[in-house]
Design a protein around this motif. Sequence first.
Motif, PDB file in Angstrom:
ATOM      1  N   ALA A 191       0.842  -1.201   0.000  1.00  0.00           N
ATOM      2  CA  ALA A 191       0.000   0.000   0.000  1.00  0.00           C
ATOM      3  C   ALA A 191       0.875   1.248   0.000  1.00  0.00           C
ATOM      4  CB  ALA A 191      -0.929   0.024   1.212  1.00  0.00           C
ATOM      5  N   ALA A 192       0.469   2.234  -0.788  1.00  0.00           N
ATOM      6  CA  ALA A 192       1.076   3.566  -0.752  1.00  0.00           C
ATOM      7  C   ALA A 192       0.153   4.449   0.085  1.00  0.00           C
ATOM      8  CB  ALA A 192       1.217   4.126  -2.160  1.00  0.00           C
ATOM      9  N   ILE A 193       0.694   5.109   1.098  1.00  0.00           N
ATOM     10  CA  ILE A 193      -0.115   5.882   2.041  1.00  0.00           C
ATOM     11  C   ILE A 193       0.218   7.360   1.901  1.00  0.00           C
ATOM     12  CG2 ILE A 193      -0.769   6.167   4.453  1.00  0.00           C
ATOM     13  CD1 ILE A 193       0.295   3.333   4.957  1.00  0.00           C
ATOM     14  N   VAL A 194      -0.823   8.175   1.802  1.00  0.00           N
ATOM     15  CA  VAL A 194      -0.671   9.627   1.687  1.00  0.00           C
ATOM     16  C   VAL A 194      -1.525  10.298   2.755  1.00  0.00           C
ATOM     17  CG1 VAL A 194      -0.906  11.650   0.197  1.00  0.00           C
ATOM     18  CG2 VAL A 194      -0.333   9.427  -0.810  1.00  0.00           C
ATOM     19  N   VAL A 195      -0.939  11.220   3.518  1.00  0.00           N
ATOM     20  CA  VAL A 195      -1.665  11.993   4.530  1.00  0.00           C
ATOM     21  C   VAL A 195      -1.740  13.445   4.061  1.00  0.00           C
ATOM     22  CG1 VAL A 195      -1.652  12.872   6.897  1.00  0.00           C
ATOM     23  CG2 VAL A 195      -1.034  10.499   6.454  1.00  0.00           C
ATOM     24  N   VAL A 196      -2.941  14.012   4.095  1.00  0.00           N
ATOM     25  CA  VAL A 196      -3.161  15.397   3.672  1.00  0.00           C
ATOM     26  C   VAL A 196      -3.678  16.200   4.860  1.00  0.00           C
ATOM     27  CG1 VAL A 196      -4.313  16.916   2.035  1.00  0.00           C
ATOM     28  CG2 VAL A 196      -3.757  14.565   1.363  1.00  0.00           C
ATOM     29  N   ASP A 197      -3.013  17.315   5.174  1.00  0.00           N
ATOM     30  CA  ASP A 197      -3.442  18.156   6.290  1.00  0.00           C
ATOM     31  C   ASP A 197      -2.881  19.560   6.099  1.00  0.00           C
ATOM     32  OD1 ASP A 197      -4.705  17.668   9.223  1.00  0.00           O
ATOM     33  OD2 ASP A 197      -3.192  19.242   9.323  1.00  0.00           O
ATOM     34  N   LEU A 247       1.276  15.572   2.453  1.00  0.00           N
ATOM     35  CA  LEU A 247       0.987  16.748   1.639  1.00  0.00           C
ATOM     36  C   LEU A 247       0.398  17.822   2.549  1.00  0.00           C
ATOM     37  CD1 LEU A 247      -0.684  15.084  -1.494  1.00  0.00           C
ATOM     38  CD2 LEU A 247       1.697  15.829  -1.240  1.00  0.00           C
ATOM     39  N   THR A 248       0.991  19.012   2.540  1.00  0.00           N
ATOM     40  CA  THR A 248       0.505  20.107   3.367  1.00  0.00           C
ATOM     41  C   THR A 248      -0.420  20.974   2.528  1.00  0.00           C
ATOM     42  OG1 THR A 248       2.567  20.092   4.625  1.00  0.00           O
ATOM     43  CG2 THR A 248       1.176  22.038   4.838  1.00  0.00           C
ATOM     44  N   GLY A 249      -1.689  20.877   2.790  1.00  0.00           N
ATOM     45  CA  GLY A 249      -2.689  21.622   2.034  1.00  0.00           C
ATOM     46  C   GLY A 249      -4.060  21.373   2.597  1.00  0.00           C
ATOM     47  N   ARG A 250      -5.019  22.137   2.123  1.00  0.00           N
ATOM     48  CA  ARG A 250      -6.388  22.028   2.607  1.00  0.00           C
ATOM     49  C   ARG A 250      -7.245  21.270   1.602  1.00  0.00           C
ATOM     50  NH1 ARG A 250      -8.460  24.594   6.698  1.00  0.00           N
ATOM     51  NH2 ARG A 250      -6.643  25.988   6.755  1.00  0.00           N
ATOM     52  N   VAL A 251      -8.009  20.303   2.086  1.00  0.00           N
ATOM     53  CA  VAL A 251      -8.920  19.563   1.222  1.00  0.00           C
ATOM     54  C   VAL A 251     -10.132  20.450   0.959  1.00  0.00           C
ATOM     55  CG1 VAL A 251     -10.372  17.510   1.005  1.00  0.00           C
ATOM     56  CG2 VAL A 251      -8.154  17.363   2.154  1.00  0.00           C
ATOM     57  N   THR A 252     -10.439  20.687  -0.318  1.00  0.00           N
ATOM     58  CA  THR A 252     -11.550  21.571  -0.662  1.00  0.00           C
ATOM     59  C   THR A 252     -12.692  20.854  -1.365  1.00  0.00           C
ATOM     60  OG1 THR A 252     -10.312  22.203  -2.649  1.00  0.00           O
ATOM     61  CG2 THR A 252     -10.161  23.665  -0.743  1.00  0.00           C
TER      62      THR A 252
END
Length: 481
Positions: free
Chosen positions: A51-57, A95-100
Amino acid sequence: MSAQTPEAPTVTTEERPAKERKVPRVVILGGGYVGFYTALRLRRRLGKREAAIVVVDPRSYMTYQPFLPEAAAGALEPRHVVVSHRRELKGVDTLTGRVTEIRHADRTVTITPTEGQPYDITYDHLVVALGSVARTLPIPGLAEQAIGFKQVEEAIALRNDVLNKLDTAASTWDPEARRRLLTFTFVGGGFAGIEAIAEVEDMARAAVGYYDSISPEDLRFVMIEGSARILPELGDEMGGYALEQLRKRNIEVHLSTFLSSCVDGHVVTSTGVEFDSATIVWTAGVKANPVLNSSDLPLDKMGRLNALPTLQVAHEDGTVVEGAWTAGDCAAVPDLANPGSYCSPSAQHAVRQARHLGDNLGRFLRSAEPTSYEHKHVGTVASLGLGKGVAQVYGIKLRGWPAWFMHRTYHMAQMPTFNRKVRIVLDWTLALLFRRELVALGRLHDPRADFRDASAAPRPKGAQKPADKAPQSEKVATPAP
């Protein structure tokens, strides 16, 4: 005669070489309790080839919110109540960003970074761990005057604000201005509000010992709570004890009272009480992250994701939404230990749900069946300042120092990473040996202020001095108590 091209053999997924297999991508939206612990658990269960895991916040760290009151009061170093995603989540992309926007039908989310244009990323499995935001109301003046208490930046700002107000009040000769500066108002009598006002009041009382012109009686702390009691999770007896302790410290607690207005710091309540307050802290509840409303995932009437006990997102009829998982404050997870109700939005549930979600997703990706989450609430603990607390654990009621010790022990154990546990214990140990650090970094939130002043055009010779500067004779006077 043309040569016949041989037909290519069919290769199944199991027969395909490992480097040619598609690695499923798991995108985790949110890096708080649920996002952080889910990523940590899933990475430990599955290798990078599974699995490739990505965290966005929007932030590159997780904030352990139960320690925010102590960070605001100076009992803990603010950097020690946060955990770096990049340092601790090894093998996980962040990834440093806001989910829109979430378009689950397309398996796509839109991310808006701090700099640059928004972009889309795709996924095979989505974990929605966006948590909650402050639940505000259309109260006149609230957006302009108040500060929340959910992030470490807000805790630092509150600490600096309180200490700055003490400095300013000690340097003014206007009695009305002094009363306004030394009045601190907190709205919301849940855990966040009660712990915040108790810890900050404790710090302020200690700080006034260094001011000759301010006495402890000059401080005014006000709590406004809409219900008939505080800390309802602790029950009537222990909530009543906490209320009694706060009032013994001359903290005004207005129950069954709502904030009606706070324009320009002038507080007006539903019961007709009016006063001026330079500091207003809003801790009156939370709501699910509103970005969920821009998704095609099923929500309940409170804006939370519908969830099964397996922590899979589901429609109202119980049909699973393939590839979508959720937990924490933004999820309506059935509480199997209390049939007919949902898990409360607490750190106790969020951390355990996250670990269970990581295990379940790992099972699912290995073609095993996910299991249901069930946890019987252990109890609740609350700090009321240094050496003071209230707790109810496994039906046992604790007060004073034992409850305070239980509060610290429990949350230290829940704090992720050995590194942070050690730093927190060291902070507490040093606090036993030395006095509180009561320095206000007044310009922390506007570090360019002095440079702007130095760069400003010089005032023409002979021009009148600004009206806000006191005459030299007043500058040497002693402030009135």
